[in-house]
Write a protein that holds these residues in place. Sequence first.
Motif, PDB file in Angstrom:
ATOM      1  N   TYR A 175      15.214 -13.897  -3.868  1.00  0.00           N
ATOM      2  CA  TYR A 175      14.256 -13.684  -2.789  1.00  0.00           C
ATOM      3  C   TYR A 175      13.911 -12.208  -2.632  1.00  0.00           C
ATOM      4  N   LYS A 176      14.907 -11.338  -2.737  1.00  0.00           N
ATOM      5  CA  LYS A 176      14.647  -9.893  -2.637  1.00  0.00           C
ATOM      6  C   LYS A 176      13.602  -9.447  -3.670  1.00  0.00           C
ATOM      7  N   GLN A 177      13.762  -9.918  -4.890  1.00  0.00           N
ATOM      8  CA  GLN A 177      12.833  -9.516  -5.939  1.00  0.00           C
ATOM      9  C   GLN A 177      11.416 -10.023  -5.656  1.00  0.00           C
ATOM     10  N   LYS A 178      11.314 -11.283  -5.216  1.00  0.00           N
ATOM     11  CA  LYS A 178       9.996 -11.845  -4.898  1.00  0.00           C
ATOM     12  C   LYS A 178       9.357 -11.094  -3.729  1.00  0.00           C
ATOM     13  N   LEU A 179      10.183 -10.730  -2.746  1.00  0.00           N
ATOM     14  CA  LEU A 179       9.666 -10.011  -1.579  1.00  0.00           C
ATOM     15  C   LEU A 179       9.177  -8.620  -1.980  1.00  0.00           C
ATOM     16  N   LYS A 180       9.922  -7.942  -2.847  1.00  0.00           N
ATOM     17  CA  LYS A 180       9.507  -6.609  -3.299  1.00  0.00           C
ATOM     18  C   LYS A 180       8.189  -6.675  -4.071  1.00  0.00           C
ATOM     19  N   GLU A 181       8.076  -7.698  -4.908  1.00  0.00           N
ATOM     20  CA  GLU A 181       6.828  -7.860  -5.660  1.00  0.00           C
ATOM     21  C   GLU A 181       5.646  -8.070  -4.725  1.00  0.00           C
ATOM     22  N   TYR A 182       5.876  -8.859  -3.685  1.00  0.00           N
ATOM     23  CA  TYR A 182       4.805  -9.143  -2.719  1.00  0.00           C
ATOM     24  C   TYR A 182       4.435  -7.896  -1.916  1.00  0.00           C
ATOM     25  N   LEU A 183       5.437  -7.138  -1.463  1.00  0.00           N
ATOM     26  CA  LEU A 183       5.195  -6.000  -0.575  1.00  0.00           C
ATOM     27  C   LEU A 183       4.631  -4.776  -1.301  1.00  0.00           C
ATOM     28  N   LYS A 184       4.918  -4.649  -2.582  1.00  0.00           N
ATOM     29  CA  LYS A 184       4.604  -3.417  -3.312  1.00  0.00           C
ATOM     30  C   LYS A 184       3.152  -2.945  -3.155  1.00  0.00           C
ATOM     31  N   PRO A 185       2.149  -3.811  -3.293  1.00  0.00           N
ATOM     32  CA  PRO A 185       0.758  -3.316  -3.202  1.00  0.00           C
ATOM     33  C   PRO A 185       0.379  -2.801  -1.796  1.00  0.00           C
ATOM     34  N   ASN A 186       1.095  -3.255  -0.760  1.00  0.00           N
ATOM     35  CA  ASN A 186       0.699  -2.927   0.615  1.00  0.00           C
ATOM     36  C   ASN A 186       1.760  -2.152   1.387  1.00  0.00           C
ATOM     37  N   ILE A 187       2.794  -1.666   0.699  1.00  0.00           N
ATOM     38  CA  ILE A 187       3.909  -1.069   1.429  1.00  0.00           C
ATOM     39  C   ILE A 187       3.488   0.165   2.214  1.00  0.00           C
ATOM     40  N   THR A 188       2.489   0.924   1.727  1.00  0.00           N
ATOM     41  CA  THR A 188       2.049   2.130   2.444  1.00  0.00           C
ATOM     42  C   THR A 188       1.312   1.806   3.743  1.00  0.00           C
ATOM     43  N   LYS A 189       0.955   0.541   3.927  1.00  0.00           N
ATOM     44  CA  LYS A 189       0.285   0.129   5.164  1.00  0.00           C
ATOM     45  C   LYS A 189       1.281  -0.213   6.277  1.00  0.00           C
ATOM     46  N   LEU A 190       2.579  -0.196   5.933  1.00  0.00           N
ATOM     47  CA  LEU A 190       3.619  -0.471   6.923  1.00  0.00           C
ATOM     48  C   LEU A 190       4.221   0.837   7.420  1.00  0.00           C
ATOM     49  N   CYS A 191       5.042   0.754   8.460  1.00  0.00           N
ATOM     50  CA  CYS A 191       5.604   1.956   9.088  1.00  0.00           C
ATOM     51  C   CYS A 191       6.542   2.687   8.127  1.00  0.00           C
ATOM     52  N   SER A 192       6.866   3.934   8.469  1.00  0.00           N
ATOM     53  CA  SER A 192       7.695   4.767   7.584  1.00  0.00           C
ATOM     54  C   SER A 192       9.085   4.169   7.392  1.00  0.00           C
ATOM     55  N   ASP A 193       9.627   3.557   8.453  1.00  0.00           N
ATOM     56  CA  ASP A 193      10.939   2.910   8.314  1.00  0.00           C
ATOM     57  C   ASP A 193      10.873   1.750   7.325  1.00  0.00           C
ATOM     58  N   CYS A 194       9.794   0.973   7.379  1.00  0.00           N
ATOM     59  CA  CYS A 194       9.643  -0.145   6.446  1.00  0.00           C
ATOM     60  C   CYS A 194       9.532   0.357   5.002  1.00  0.00           C
ATOM     61  N   GLN A 195       8.865   1.480   4.822  1.00  0.00           N
ATOM     62  CA  GLN A 195       8.738   2.036   3.476  1.00  0.00           C
ATOM     63  C   GLN A 195      10.101   2.463   2.940  1.00  0.00           C
ATOM     64  N   ARG A 196      10.934   2.994   3.799  1.00  0.00           N
ATOM     65  CA  ARG A 196      12.304   3.358   3.382  1.00  0.00           C
ATOM     66  C   ARG A 196      13.127   2.100   3.112  1.00  0.00           C
ATOM     67  N   ARG A 197      13.003   1.125   3.997  1.00  0.00           N
ATOM     68  CA  ARG A 197      13.772  -0.104   3.830  1.00  0.00           C
ATOM     69  C   ARG A 197      13.366  -0.858   2.562  1.00  0.00           C
ATOM     70  N   TYR A 198      12.123  -0.740   2.199  1.00  0.00           N
ATOM     71  CA  TYR A 198      11.631  -1.388   0.986  1.00  0.00           C
ATOM     72  C   TYR A 198      12.456  -0.963  -0.228  1.00  0.00           C
ATOM     73  N   GLU A 199      12.826   0.297  -0.272  1.00  0.00           N
ATOM     74  CA  GLU A 199      13.609   0.808  -1.398  1.00  0.00           C
ATOM     75  C   GLU A 199      15.091   0.459  -1.254  1.00  0.00           C
ATOM     76  N   GLU A 200      15.603   0.485  -0.021  1.00  0.00           N
ATOM     77  CA  GLU A 200      17.042   0.332   0.195  1.00  0.00           C
ATOM     78  C   GLU A 200      17.471  -1.131   0.339  1.00  0.00           C
ATOM     79  N   ASN A 201      16.743  -1.882   1.157  1.00  0.00           N
ATOM     80  CA  ASN A 201      17.059  -3.295   1.389  1.00  0.00           C
ATOM     81  C   ASN A 201      15.803  -3.981   1.918  1.00  0.00           C
ATOM     82  N   PRO A 202      14.989  -4.541   1.019  1.00  0.00           N
ATOM     83  CA  PRO A 202      13.676  -5.066   1.424  1.00  0.00           C
ATOM     84  C   PRO A 202      13.738  -6.170   2.476  1.00  0.00           C
TER      85      PRO A 202
END
Length: 439
Positions: A175-202
């Motif tokens: 699930y983590k891998q699928k979620l990262k694939e989904y979020l990757k194109p739009n991650i910059t549209k989320l808050c700064s904490d979400c962008q950090r969490r994307y790398e550490e624990n999506p």
Amino acid sequence: MINKIKGTYDILPDETNKWQNLEEVIRNVSKLFNFKEIRTPIFEYSELFHRGVGETTDIVKKETYDFKDRGGRSVTLRPEGTASVVRSAIENKLYASANQPVKLYYHGPMFRYERPQKGRYRQFRQFGAEALGSNSPLIDAEIINYASTVLEALRIKDITVKVNSLGGSESKETYKQKLKEYLKPNITKLCSDCQRRYEENPLRVLDCKVDKGNPILVKAPKPLDYLTDEDRYHFDQVIEALDAIGLNYVVDNSLVRGLDYYTHTVFEIDANLESLGAQKTLVGGGRYNNLVKSLDGPDVPSVGFAFGMERLLIALESVNKIEPKPFIHCFMIALGDSVKNDSLRIVNDLRHGGLVCDYDFFNKNLKGKFKQSDRLNPMFNLIYGSEEKEKGVINVKVVKTGEQKQVPLKDLYQFLVNSIRNITTNSCAGNCSSCDECD
């Protein structure tokens, strides 16, 4: 003047009865579910929380109170209770107990450096429970039922129980891998904490409070869609158990919880109460099958929950609109210095019999004594002077009715006990905390 530290608060005498009532409910419900209390230290080695709670969590990265002790050791004030309970279970080999699963509950102060607001403080109190040793879906349902029953016992009725499953290690990783694939194109549209969490624990992106309603997160893949057959079976069994006990719930397929150690079942309970405002969640928890092993213990599956006790008290503001007036059983009114020591002895004897009594320690005049009595709200005024001493009697006045009777001193205790029993049987007298008559 030295003031309290920001983010802390004093529990003053007028408020302690609320805490005592809440703690009593917790103890009583815990007994019903056969959970035993455990008390762990307020500070632990920092490594416990860094490894247990997770290096990538906001609790560890931003909120822990870390310091060096005089021996140069890194120490942390506990930010939550689960890691300490697990450490104690490992150190004291509770996992080897003959009684399995090991069912424990705790309550006490925790510490997080976060922005203080109503119901959230830097020193706060938490009540939680942990069941160690069983991988059965039934214990997942038991924990959810336990938390729900606490709210029921507090007469918090308008609640929503939300459950979900993250699955075990394989499901979670997929699930983590699928979620990262989904979020990757739009991650910059989320808050700064979400962008950090994307790398550490999506997974923790889905737990964001800032972007909670963002369509990007609303349309994100759901953990339930990536469960293995075995993990799906476990969750289905949890749902069947909840149905069997008649517990109302909803499956919230977006629920992930904020701590790294969760696996399989996760849950939250929200209360629809005006006093809580927009933040409705009162309790959260779930299964953490890998935590004991990650802290150098054996492979012991576990499940638990935690309440913020301040949040529970805020919830109760909507339930208990009228606060019960504090009261005592007896107030002694001594008439003159010649009977003051005899009066103290009488009060002391009544206290040893279990009656709550107080006394005028300022030698006020008669009018002042009755004013003090009014403030203390006794059931009885005990009026004792030289004439009563000579006769071996005491005047007992029932405050609520004004009825007064002269009672032999030797019969005083039994007279009061019988009178209290009659009063509380016929009417709660407004002194209860939870009967239907005072609703």
